[in-house]
Design a protein around this motif. Structure first.
Motif, short mmCIF file in Angstrom:
data_model
loop_
_atom_site.label_atom_id
_atom_site.label_comp_id
_atom_site.label_asym_id
_atom_site.label_seq_id
_atom_site.Cartn_x
_atom_site.Cartn_y
_atom_site.Cartn_z
N GLU A 1 33.22 77.35 98.29
CA GLU A 1 34.58 77.69 97.87
C GLU A 1 35.56 76.87 98.71
O GLU A 1 35.45 76.83 99.94
CB GLU A 1 34.85 79.18 98.06
CG GLU A 1 36.24 79.64 97.64
CD GLU A 1 36.46 81.12 97.89
OE1 GLU A 1 37.21 81.73 97.14
OE2 GLU A 1 35.87 81.65 98.86
N SER A 2 36.50 76.21 98.09
CA SER A 2 37.46 75.39 98.84
C SER A 2 38.36 76.28 99.69
O SER A 2 38.56 77.46 99.40
CB SER A 2 38.30 74.55 97.89
OG SER A 2 39.23 75.37 97.18
N ASN B 1 41.56 76.07 99.95
CA ASN B 1 42.73 76.46 99.18
C ASN B 1 42.41 77.61 98.23
O ASN B 1 43.20 78.54 98.07
CB ASN B 1 43.27 75.27 98.39
CG ASN B 1 44.60 75.58 97.74
OD1 ASN B 1 45.54 76.02 98.41
ND2 ASN B 1 44.71 75.39 96.43
N SER B 2 41.23 77.55 97.60
CA SER B 2 40.84 78.64 96.70
C SER B 2 40.67 79.94 97.47
O SER B 2 41.13 81.01 97.01
CB SER B 2 39.53 78.27 95.99
OG SER B 2 39.06 79.37 95.22
N GLU C 1 40.67 70.60 108.73
CA GLU C 1 41.34 71.76 108.16
C GLU C 1 42.41 72.36 109.10
O GLU C 1 43.05 73.34 108.74
CB GLU C 1 40.32 72.84 107.81
CG GLU C 1 39.29 72.42 106.78
CD GLU C 1 39.90 72.11 105.42
OE1 GLU C 1 41.07 72.45 105.18
OE2 GLU C 1 39.18 71.51 104.59
#
Length: 262
Positions: A14-15, A17-18, A55
């Motif tokens: 899962e990114s 941002n997601s 990140e």
């Protein structure tokens, strides 16, 4: 007082941002709670050291903006777990706490960095300040993951007036027994509530323990999650801290400044 601990699954597929958007939705679903808590480094994963640089974000970066909006939309105090904060050339493991109007009430840079001679311990700077926040019904003391192993930090928070100790974590499954034991110990020795929220799932090859837990000032477990993604909702009475400390005034018997042996 009602607290919701969001034990989010940090899925490497899962990114960031997601997951950030999903966390915001989960917070909004907790409208009606007084306090919502997220785990440590949930955007990237506490053991995903190889992703820290890429990140990292400024304090008021995308996670800050998303969580501020979520807190305001839900009308809750939001302990938004922690982020990889970049300040100049230094990274920090930084907690964000928002008021119900979406304003930053406090940030806390993790003091005890895990990894010994690798990982977080060498990649991140150490925080230098304790953090407490007065809510309408209780005073929070903030701590992060590895901090849980250092009782002097929690006693210092109690000395500053903390009645509810909030711990966000990315704690490995292989040391889960320590997680529950230490959460109960910190509650008993400080006669305070402990709200400890951990991540679920597996990231960077490290299985997370989950099992977020709420412990009362007598060390009784009020609620405990399982291993997977879960929202743990618990009602607790902040006044019990004062009653416990009055009925069993052990903190008054502390002996400080003992001289070393001759």
């Amino acid at each position: 007082m009602r607290a919701s601990l969001i034990q989010i699954d940090v899925d490497p597929d899962e990114s960031v941002n997601s997951r950030r958007q999903r966390a915001g939705s989960l917070v909004r679903e907790q409208a009606g709670s007084d306090l919502v808590v997220l785990p440590e480094l949930w955007p990237v994963g506490a053991f995903a050291y190889q992703s820290f640089e890429a990140e990292a974000e400024p304090l008021r970066g995308p996670t800050f903006e998303a969580m501020a909006k979520a807190a305001s939309d839900a009308g809750v105090w939001l302990h938004a777990g922690s982020i990889v904060e970049r300040d100049g050339g230094t990274l920090y493991n930084t907690t964000l706490l928002f008021s119900p109007d979406g304003e930053l009430a406090r940030s806390y840079r993790k003091i005890h960095r895990f990894g010994f001679d690798k990982g977080e311990a060498v990649m991140m700077g150490a925080g230098e300040e304790l953090a407490t926040v007065a809510l309408p019904d209780t005073t929070l003391g903030l701590a992060t993951c590895y901090d849980l192993r250092f009782p002097e930090l929690f006693r210092s928070l109690a000395d500053l007036g903390a009645e509810t100790l909030v711990v966000s974590a990315g704690w490995p499954e292989r040391r889960r027994s320590h997680w529950t034991l230490l959460a109960q110990a910190r509650a008993v020795e400080n006669q305070a509530y402990v709200l400890a929220c951990a991540t679920a799932g597996t990231h960077a090859g490290v299985e997370q323990c989950g099992h977020s837990i709420v412990v009362d000032p007598w060390g009784e477990v009020l609620a405990e999650a399982g291993a997977g993604e879960e929202i743990l909702v618990v009602d607790f009475d902040p006044a019990k801290v004062g009653v416990t400390r009055e009925q069993f005034p052990a903190l008054k018997d502390r002996v400080l400044g003992l001289a070393p042996p001759r």
